[in-house]
Design an enzyme around this catalytic site. Structure first.
Site, PDB file in Angstrom:
ATOM      1  N   SER A  16     -11.735  -1.428   0.544  1.00 22.42           N
ATOM      2  CA  SER A  16     -11.039  -2.103  -0.526  1.00 22.42           C
ATOM      3  C   SER A  16      -9.506  -2.030  -0.426  1.00 22.42           C
ATOM      4  O   SER A  16      -8.807  -2.776  -1.108  1.00 22.42           O
ATOM      5  CB  SER A  16     -11.451  -1.508  -1.868  1.00 22.42           C
ATOM      6  OG  SER A  16     -11.064  -0.144  -1.947  1.00 22.42           O
ATOM      7  N   LYS A  58      -1.416   1.286  -2.707  1.00 25.46           N
ATOM      8  CA  LYS A  58      -2.543   0.529  -3.263  1.00 25.46           C
ATOM      9  C   LYS A  58      -2.377   0.476  -4.781  1.00 25.46           C
ATOM     10  O   LYS A  58      -2.002   1.493  -5.396  1.00 25.46           O
ATOM     11  CB  LYS A  58      -3.834   1.250  -2.871  1.00 25.46           C
ATOM     12  CG  LYS A  58      -5.119   0.519  -3.222  1.00 25.46           C
ATOM     13  CD  LYS A  58      -6.319   1.341  -2.715  1.00 25.46           C
ATOM     14  CE  LYS A  58      -7.640   0.644  -2.907  1.00 25.46           C
ATOM     15  NZ  LYS A  58      -8.783   1.433  -2.379  1.00 25.46           N
ATOM     16  N   SER A 105     -12.918   2.968   2.215  1.00 23.93           N
ATOM     17  CA  SER A 105     -11.878   1.981   1.897  1.00 23.93           C
ATOM     18  C   SER A 105     -10.524   2.199   2.541  1.00 23.93           C
ATOM     19  O   SER A 105      -9.661   1.329   2.423  1.00 23.93           O
ATOM     20  CB  SER A 105     -11.680   1.899   0.388  1.00 23.93           C
ATOM     21  OG  SER A 105     -12.681   1.101  -0.157  1.00 23.93           O
TER      22      SER A 105
HETATM   23  N1  GLN Z   1     -16.787  -0.559   0.226  1.00 26.39           N
HETATM   24  C1  GLN Z   1     -17.254   0.558  -0.531  1.00 26.39           C
HETATM   25  C2  GLN Z   1     -17.610   0.125  -1.917  1.00 26.39           C
HETATM   26  O1  GLN Z   1     -17.557  -1.032  -2.166  1.00 26.39           O
HETATM   27  C3  GLN Z   1     -16.222   1.645  -0.533  1.00 26.39           C
HETATM   28  C4  GLN Z   1     -15.152   1.423  -1.498  1.00 26.39           C
HETATM   29  C5  GLN Z   1     -14.083   2.477  -1.461  1.00 26.39           C
HETATM   30  O2  GLN Z   1     -14.056   3.333  -0.585  1.00 26.39           O
HETATM   31  N2  GLN Z   1     -13.245   2.454  -2.477  1.00 26.39           N
HETATM   32  O3  GLN Z   1     -17.950   0.897  -2.753  1.00 26.39           O
END
Ligand code: GLN
Length: 477
Positions: free
Chosen positions: A152, A77, A176
């Site tokens: 994400s 990532k 994420s």
């Molecule tokens: N979807 C969640 C957010 O927008 C989690 C994001 C993540 O785990 N980095 O914060």
């Protein structure tokens, strides 16, 4: 498509039946062919990977051990620092920035013989659940390119789901890794907080962030997790003790284990086909000798609200460093303050700005107790309730994502996207490990994952349970 697993590639490279260079070139040509459509990668690090492959091949030729991940192509990532290679967090703020150092996970992967092929797309600064918040365009789901891969870490999930690389790394602050794993039909693991070093992971919400693997099999996820976990003096939150290995626990089964299905995550807001697959996973555990019962963890329903105060609060502090002075983008202004404002206005996307404003508000004097303070009290309450549940149960089970992959553009309201994390957030708030394992598909034919949760550092039991579900899937297909 039967792409070789990481375990298979490493075995071939170690025995000399395939070179690391050949394994790498095969992955690079798959990426060249398929990734124009998916956009799972933001940048490739071919030169670095080729040099590393040649080094692995030289170790094999000399009769020495090239490591457990010898010749295994892996994607990262793009919020993990890679020396001399772009690390953008999918933000214009960091476009063109090349870190002067490697994240600890990168050094550990290469020490184990892995080949870092490139950096994958994400929601900007890891804020989102669909990878549509990337400043460089969305990633598409390999099972249906009209749909999102989740987020994400959508690029890392899609790259593995499409078979471009056997394994990848993501980061999980509120889900994420697990949510995109579920949507892309792959295994995704959020380890115990502190089990994997965060050194060189660009911070979103430091008390919640963890790095973990994506893989097509439970065994591959275990292989990668074992390579990256362990104490790191460069991360102050790293656990200063031995981290139990998981690869050795994969055949332990669940006979005699007590598994609780979290009641509050089995109702409103979760699609029927997801509930059905979760019940079928419970059946698979029963058939393998576990007892499975419902358990109530009432405070989980407040997890989402607490997270969307705590995570933005921490983000507003962490992202204060992008001020146009030290590194990253700069847009000039008449004076320093105008430069700061112009830089942050141009450099951050809408969701990142929304989080910074939310977090700054939650921390501001006069509102601190009512918002941030209260969210922290909810966090403690959830931790206490999980501790009570684990007096009766060894592991917990729930859906991972409320639905299968949705169409690009379908969730334009931020709240609709926030709801994607309702099942995954509690584990981040309490620091426990959790993983998503593919378990059948929905009424639309798209993959569904179920989530296995475990107490702090109980990854071995969690992986053993995941292997049971994987075997049950193989038996049924
Ligand atoms: N979807 C969640 C957010 O927008 C989690 C994001 C993540 O785990 N980095 O914060």
């Amino acid at each position: 498509m039967s792409t070789p697993t990481a375990i298979e590639i490493a075995a071939q490279v170690r025995s000399g039946s395939q070179s690391a260079t050949a394994a790498l070139e095969s992955s690079l040509s798959d990426i060249a062919e398929r990734d124009r459509e998916l956009h799972s990668f933001l940048h490739l690090t071919e030169d670095r990977a080729r040099a590393q492959a040649a080094a692995v091949d030289a170790v094999v030729a000399a009769g020495n051990d090239p490591g457990p991940l010898a010749g295994v192509p892996i994607a990262l990532k793009d919020n993990m620092c890679t020396r001399g290679a772009p690390t953008t967090c999918s933000s214009k703020m960091l476009e063109g920035w090349k870190p002067p150092y490697d994240a600890t996970v990168v050094s550990r992967l290469e020490a184990a013989g892995a080949l870092v092929v490139g950096k994958t797309n994400l929601d900007e600064f890891a804020m989102g659940s669909s990878t549509e918040n990337s400043a460089f365009g969305p990633t598409r789901n390999p099972h249906d390119p009209s749909r999102v891969p989740g987020g994400s870490s959508g690029g890392s999930a899609a790259a593995v789901g499409a078979g471009l690389v056997p394994v990848s790394l993501g980061s999980d602050t509120g889900g994420s890794i697990r949510q995109p794993a579920s949507l892309c039909g792959v295994v995704g693991v959020k380890p115990t907080y502190g089990a994997v070093s965060r050194y060189g992971l660009i911070a979103f919400a430091s008390s919640l962030d963890q790095i973990g693997p994506f893989a097509t099999t439970v065994g591959d996820a275990a292989l990668v997790l074992d390579a990256i976990s362990g104490h790191d003096p460069l991360d102050a939150t790293s656990i200063p003790a031995a981290i139990p290995t998981v690869s050795s626990a994969l055949t332990n089964g669940v006979a005699g284990k007590r598994i609780g299905i979290i009641d509050e995550l089995m109702g409103e807001g979760i699609d029927e086909d997801v509930l059905r697959q979760t019940e079928l996973a419970a059946e698979a555990f029963r058939s393998a000798g576990a007892t499975v019962e419902r358990v109530s963890i009432p405070a989980t329903i407040y997890g989402l609200a607490a997270y969307y105060l705590i995570a933005p609060a921490e983000a507003s502090s962490n992202l204060a460093r992008y001020d146009g002075v030290r590194y990253g983008a700069r847009v000039d202004g008449g004076n320093v303050e105008a430069m700061n404002i112009a830089t942050r206005t141009a450099g951050f996307g809408d969701e990142v700005k929304r989080r910074i404003m939310l977090g700054t508000y939650a921390l501001s004097s006069g509102y601190y107790d009512a918002y941030y303070g209260k969210a922290q009290r909810v966090r403690s309450l959830i931790a206490a309730e999980f501790a009570t549940a684990y007096e009766q149960f060894d592991l917990l089970l729930s859906p991972t994502s409320p639905s299968t992959a949705f169409e690009l553009g379908a969730k334009s309201d931020p709240m609709a996207l926030y709801m994607c994390d309702v099942c995954t957030i509690p584990s981040n708030l309490v620091g426990h490990p959790a993983m998503s394992v593919p378990f059948g598909s929905g009424d639309d034919g798209l993959p569904i994952g179920v989530q296995i949760l475990a107490p702090m550092l109980h990854e071995p039991a969690m992986f053993a349970a995941a292997a049971v579900l994987e075997a049950a899937q193989k038996g049924s297909s």
